[in-house]
Enzyme design. Structure first.
Site, mmCIF file in Angstrom:
data_model
loop_
_atom_site.group_PDB
_atom_site.id
_atom_site.type_symbol
_atom_site.label_atom_id
_atom_site.label_comp_id
_atom_site.label_asym_id
_atom_site.label_seq_id
_atom_site.Cartn_x
_atom_site.Cartn_y
_atom_site.Cartn_z
ATOM 1 C CG HIS A 199 -13.039 14.718 -16.968
ATOM 2 N ND1 HIS A 199 -12.602 14.450 -15.713
ATOM 3 C CD2 HIS A 199 -14.394 14.661 -16.927
ATOM 4 C CE1 HIS A 199 -13.655 14.240 -14.928
ATOM 5 N NE2 HIS A 199 -14.758 14.358 -15.641
ATOM 6 C CD GLU A 202 -17.137 14.682 -21.272
ATOM 7 O OE1 GLU A 202 -16.247 15.322 -20.696
ATOM 8 O OE2 GLU A 202 -18.286 14.541 -20.796
HETATM 9 ZN ZN LIG Z 1 -16.811 13.672 -15.236
#
Ligand SMILES: [Zn+2]
Length: 340
Positions: A199, A202
């Site tokens: 990830h 974000e």
């Molecule tokens: Zn996620």
């Protein structure tokens, strides 16, 4: 030749989901059953339960995440929850999914990581034997506990590599725990044969994505939507064909962008970034992969051609072998050949 309306096409088309967390993908029916099983009277009906998951803010989201975790207490709970989630994906014509799980979330409930891993794999295998879907597990070692814990977690889970688990992921607090700290964990995982995703882009900006690519050698980026702030990075992603696992509704619900009008998906798609459509934590965000395709149709007018392209991309950037990708592509293309 079959002529159908677009909503019907979205419902029927074969789909591939590459970014979904099992801990955030329970069905409300299952969770309600679990609450009753635990003799908890906090919620009286499924509707009341659904209401509880309409979040006031991000803090509320985090509170609810831990609240529902406390009801998962036995191996059977994990087996059945996983089975129901995969069954639900299959009912949406998802033919292949790569899903995250993070068994350490449940250590406070007194469950061994190995017990949860085995129950989860068993739930997947049961669903695969009953429905036309296949599924690979990606273990999320979570940034928040530092690199030493992450390495321990990698070692703990390695025996399940290629026995249900296919890859390593890195979720959690992106802003306070930079990817660089996990360089050694990812290097070891790669050597062992784990596929790598992280990830990034974000909660933090492009520098976090650069680090996930250059330090961790991530093959895919979870979310990655804030690459829109760095044209050089966009060019790099396109050049190296590094895909983004985009989760549009999630980004709006967690306020990465204040509205759909500000979401960069159409820009990234147009520029030629390898984007895919995913649902992240479907019931928690009040969405699912079918509704994500509805959204890009309603908001931005994407249609058949783009749906096929997005699905083909998802197959292409999955962690499957080339042979398995070819089989999936045949299923996808056979469907689209019948559509006019
Ligand atoms: Zn996620």
């Amino acid at each position: 030749m079959v002529k159908k309306n677009i909503q019907e096409i979205i419902r029927c088309m074969p789909k591939v989901e590459l970014h979904l967390h099992l801990e955030g993908a329970f069905t409300f029916e299952f969770l309600f059953g679990l609450i009753k099983k635990n003799n908890d009277n906090e919620v009286k009906s499924i509707d009341e339960l659904k209401q509880k998951f309409i979040f006031k803010d991000f803090q509320h989201f985090v509170e609810m995440w831990f609240w529902k975790n406390k009801f998962f207490r036995t191996a059977e709970d994990f087996e059945e929850s996983t089975y129901q989630t995969i069954k639900n994906l299959s009912s949406q014509n998802v033919i292949y999914a790569e899903v995250f799980f993070s068994p350490w979330d449940f250590e406070p409930n007194g469950l061994k990581v190995e017990t949860i891993a085995e129950a989860t794999i068993s739930g997947i295998r049961r669903a695969e034997s009953e429905f036309p879907i296949n599924c690979g597990l990606i273990v999320d070692i979570v940034r928040n506990h530092g690199s030493a814990t992450a390495m321990n977690r990698l070692n703990q889970i390695t025996p399940y590599l290629n026995k249900g688990i296919i890859g390593l992921g890195l979720g959690g607090n992106e802003r306070d725990f930079p990817a660089y700290d996990f360089k050694e964990v990812f290097r070891v995982a790669k050597k062992r044969g784990f596929k790598l995703t992280a990830h990034a882009g974000e909660a933090a900006g492009p520098e976090s994505v650069w680090s996930a690519i250059l330090d961790l050698e991530a093959e895919r980026i979870g979310h990655g939507v804030r690459v829109i702030e760095d044209q050089q990075l966009i060019d790099y992603l396109i050049g190296k064909k590094i895909p983004l696992e985009v989760c549009i509704t999630s980004n709006i619900k967690t306020k990465v962008f204040s509205s759909l009008h500000k979401h960069p998906f159409p820009d990234l798609f147009k520029k030629g970034v390898n984007v895919t459509i995913n649902s992240d934590d479907p019931p928690m965000f009040g969405s699912n992969i079918t509704e994500e395709f509805d959204l890009i149709y309603n908001e931005w007018g994407y249609s058949d051609k783009e749906f096929q392209q997005l699905t083909t991309t998802a197959v292409d950037v999955s962690f499957l072998s080339n042979g398995d990708k070819k089989k999936l592509l045949e299923v996808v293309n056979t469907f689209w050949e019948k559509i006019v």
